[in-house]
Design a protein around this motif. Structure first.
Motif, PDB file in Angstrom:
ATOM      1  N   UNK A 292     -15.444   1.375   0.966  1.00  0.00           N
ATOM      2  CA  UNK A 292     -15.941   2.643   1.509  1.00  0.00           C
ATOM      3  C   UNK A 292     -14.820   3.652   1.725  1.00  0.00           C
ATOM      4  N   UNK A 293     -14.111   4.005   0.663  1.00  0.00           N
ATOM      5  CA  UNK A 293     -13.121   5.068   0.779  1.00  0.00           C
ATOM      6  C   UNK A 293     -13.840   6.399   0.901  1.00  0.00           C
TER       7      UNK A 293
ATOM      8  N   UNK B 273      -0.981  -2.361  -3.197  1.00  0.00           N
ATOM      9  CA  UNK B 273      -2.073  -3.268  -3.513  1.00  0.00           C
ATOM     10  C   UNK B 273      -1.893  -4.671  -2.971  1.00  0.00           C
ATOM     11  N   UNK B 274      -2.843  -5.497  -3.336  1.00  0.00           N
ATOM     12  CA  UNK B 274      -2.957  -6.853  -2.819  1.00  0.00           C
ATOM     13  C   UNK B 274      -2.055  -7.820  -3.563  1.00  0.00           C
TER      14      UNK B 274
ATOM     15  N   UNK C 197      -5.013  -7.780   4.496  1.00  0.00           N
ATOM     16  CA  UNK C 197      -5.789  -6.991   5.455  1.00  0.00           C
ATOM     17  C   UNK C 197      -4.931  -6.448   6.586  1.00  0.00           C
ATOM     18  N   UNK C 198      -3.680  -6.931   6.697  1.00  0.00           N
ATOM     19  CA  UNK C 198      -2.795  -6.497   7.779  1.00  0.00           C
ATOM     20  C   UNK C 198      -1.899  -5.329   7.372  1.00  0.00           C
TER      21      UNK C 198
ATOM     22  N   UNK D 241      -9.037  -1.627  -4.779  1.00  0.00           N
ATOM     23  CA  UNK D 241      -9.969  -1.797  -3.677  1.00  0.00           C
ATOM     24  C   UNK D 241      -9.816  -3.092  -2.904  1.00  0.00           C
ATOM     25  N   UNK D 242      -8.725  -3.817  -3.086  1.00  0.00           N
ATOM     26  CA  UNK D 242      -8.539  -5.071  -2.356  1.00  0.00           C
ATOM     27  C   UNK D 242      -7.749  -4.882  -1.056  1.00  0.00           C
ATOM     28  N   UNK D 243      -7.544  -3.630  -0.654  1.00  0.00           N
ATOM     29  CA  UNK D 243      -6.945  -3.321   0.632  1.00  0.00           C
ATOM     30  C   UNK D 243      -7.990  -2.647   1.518  1.00  0.00           C
ATOM     31  N   UNK D 244      -7.640  -2.422   2.775  1.00  0.00           N
ATOM     32  CA  UNK D 244      -8.540  -1.714   3.673  1.00  0.00           C
ATOM     33  C   UNK D 244      -8.769  -0.287   3.180  1.00  0.00           C
ATOM     34  N   UNK D 245      -9.991   0.226   3.419  1.00  0.00           N
ATOM     35  CA  UNK D 245     -10.330   1.566   2.955  1.00  0.00           C
ATOM     36  C   UNK D 245      -9.435   2.619   3.590  1.00  0.00           C
ATOM     37  N   UNK D 246      -9.068   2.447   4.863  1.00  0.00           N
ATOM     38  CA  UNK D 246      -8.227   3.458   5.507  1.00  0.00           C
ATOM     39  C   UNK D 246      -6.833   3.490   4.904  1.00  0.00           C
ATOM     40  N   UNK D 247      -6.361   2.361   4.373  1.00  0.00           N
ATOM     41  CA  UNK D 247      -5.070   2.339   3.695  1.00  0.00           C
ATOM     42  C   UNK D 247      -5.149   3.133   2.394  1.00  0.00           C
TER      43      UNK D 247
END
Length: 334
Positions: A182-183, A17-18, A124-125, A152-158
């Motif tokens: 958008x997972x 997570x973030x 985001x990295x 949900x504070x990370x990229x959806x692909x992660x």
């Protein structure tokens, strides 16, 4: 927590997570659009849903590791120091050069309500490969009962990659889709427990069922529909009204513990989710885990700030025993 008190056999919560630096300003009322007002106070603190939930779980005695990313700035170092001080393993948190640590700008009104604007920064990295490798390493080096927790504070692909890996490894996966990103639908179904608030649940329903699905459904009807469509356990948090939850054969309502006073609602949802994950890692069932969550959330609103307001020096089971009794709404025989 239980008889597994030390060493590699202890249950663990792996949070993907973030991590943010929180900037708080305290006001009597929220400013109107275009208005400038003077704050009544300000503060800095550790934040991000990943960090918050990791600390909430660790504060209840869970062994917690965090997979994430911070910048190479002083805020990143401060975050790592604070997390380690709370007993969170930060060995899988990456330092990203030339990136700022994520930041959240929180305005808290006298009512305790808040508004939050988040700048993702280094969060985001974090890549899918880095996240999955972090989870794999932590599982391999500390076998035993594990709960993986993502938000949900990370990229959806992660989040998709972590959910897929948890399913492949046969590990419990708790997904708090906050905010809604958008997972893949498969990721929602991969969750052992999907945790949403009412607004988030409406957005997920709109995606799954179309605009009609996002209408003004009662929480009980909404949580039932989501559980039936996704075939996973769903918990819908209701703030001061507690929560409703649905498993395949049981739907119930869990009242909140009424706080002595409401000072600051920031991070209460993270207190709920972190406590729920800690309870599941401790081998408690979802009913008890939700009870631990509502008490943690109620305790959190009684103090200013986020992680500084979370309950400590108590186990998830002890926390759950303070909760009001739950009410079974529907029981389906298998």
């Amino acid at each position: 927590m239980n008889d597994q008190t030390s060493g590699a056999s202890r249950p663990q919560v792996i949070v993907v997570g973030s991590i943010n630096q929180d900037h708080f300003v305290y006001v009597r009322e929220f400013p109107a659009p275009g208005a400038t007002i003077l704050a009544e106070g300000a503060a800095l603190g550790l934040g991000g849903k990943g960090a918050n939930q990791a600390i909430a779980a660790a504060a209840l005695g869970a062994r917690v590791a965090l997979v994430g990313a911070v910048g190479s700035d002083s805020a990143g170092q401060a975050a790592l120091t604070a997390l380690a001080g709370e007993g969170v393993d930060v060995s899988r948190v990456r330092r990203i050069g030339d990136e700022l640590t994520g930041a959240a700008y929180v305005t808290v009104a006298a009512t305790g309500e808040n508004t939050i604007v988040v700048s993702s920064g280094a969060n985001a990295e974090l890549t899918p490969d880095a996240a999955v490798t972090g989870v794999q390493t932590l599982v391999d080096t500390a076998p035993g009962r594990t709960v993986v927790l993502a938000q949900g504070e990370l990229r959806a692909d992660v989040v998709d990659a972590v959910g897929d890996e948890a399913r492949r490894m046969g590990i419990a996966f708790v997904l708090n889709l906050a905010p809604v990103i958008a997972v893949a639908v498969e990721t929602l179904s991969a969750a052992s427990v999907l945790v949403l608030n009412e607004g988030e649940a409406a957005l997920v329903a709109a995606r799954l069922f179309g605009e009609e699905g996002a209408g003004q459904h009662a929480p009980i009807a909404l949580v039932r529909r989501l559980q039936e469509r996704l075939q996973t356990n769903v918990v819908l948090t209701l703030g001061a009204d507690g929560a409703v939850a649905c498993e395949a054969n049981r739907l119930w309502s869990q009242p909140a513990l009424v706080p002595a006073r409401v000072v600051d609602t920031t991070g209460a949802g993270d207190a709920f989710t972190g406590a729920l994950a800690a309870a599941l890692a401790d081998g408690l069932d979802l009913v008890v885990a939700v009870q631990a969550g509502v008490v943690a959330g109620s305790d959190a609103v009684e103090k200013a700030g986020t992680t500084t307001s979370y309950p400590r020096s108590v186990t998830p089971g002890e926390l759950a025993r303070r909760a009001p009794a739950h009410t079974v709404v529907e029981l389906v025989s298998e």
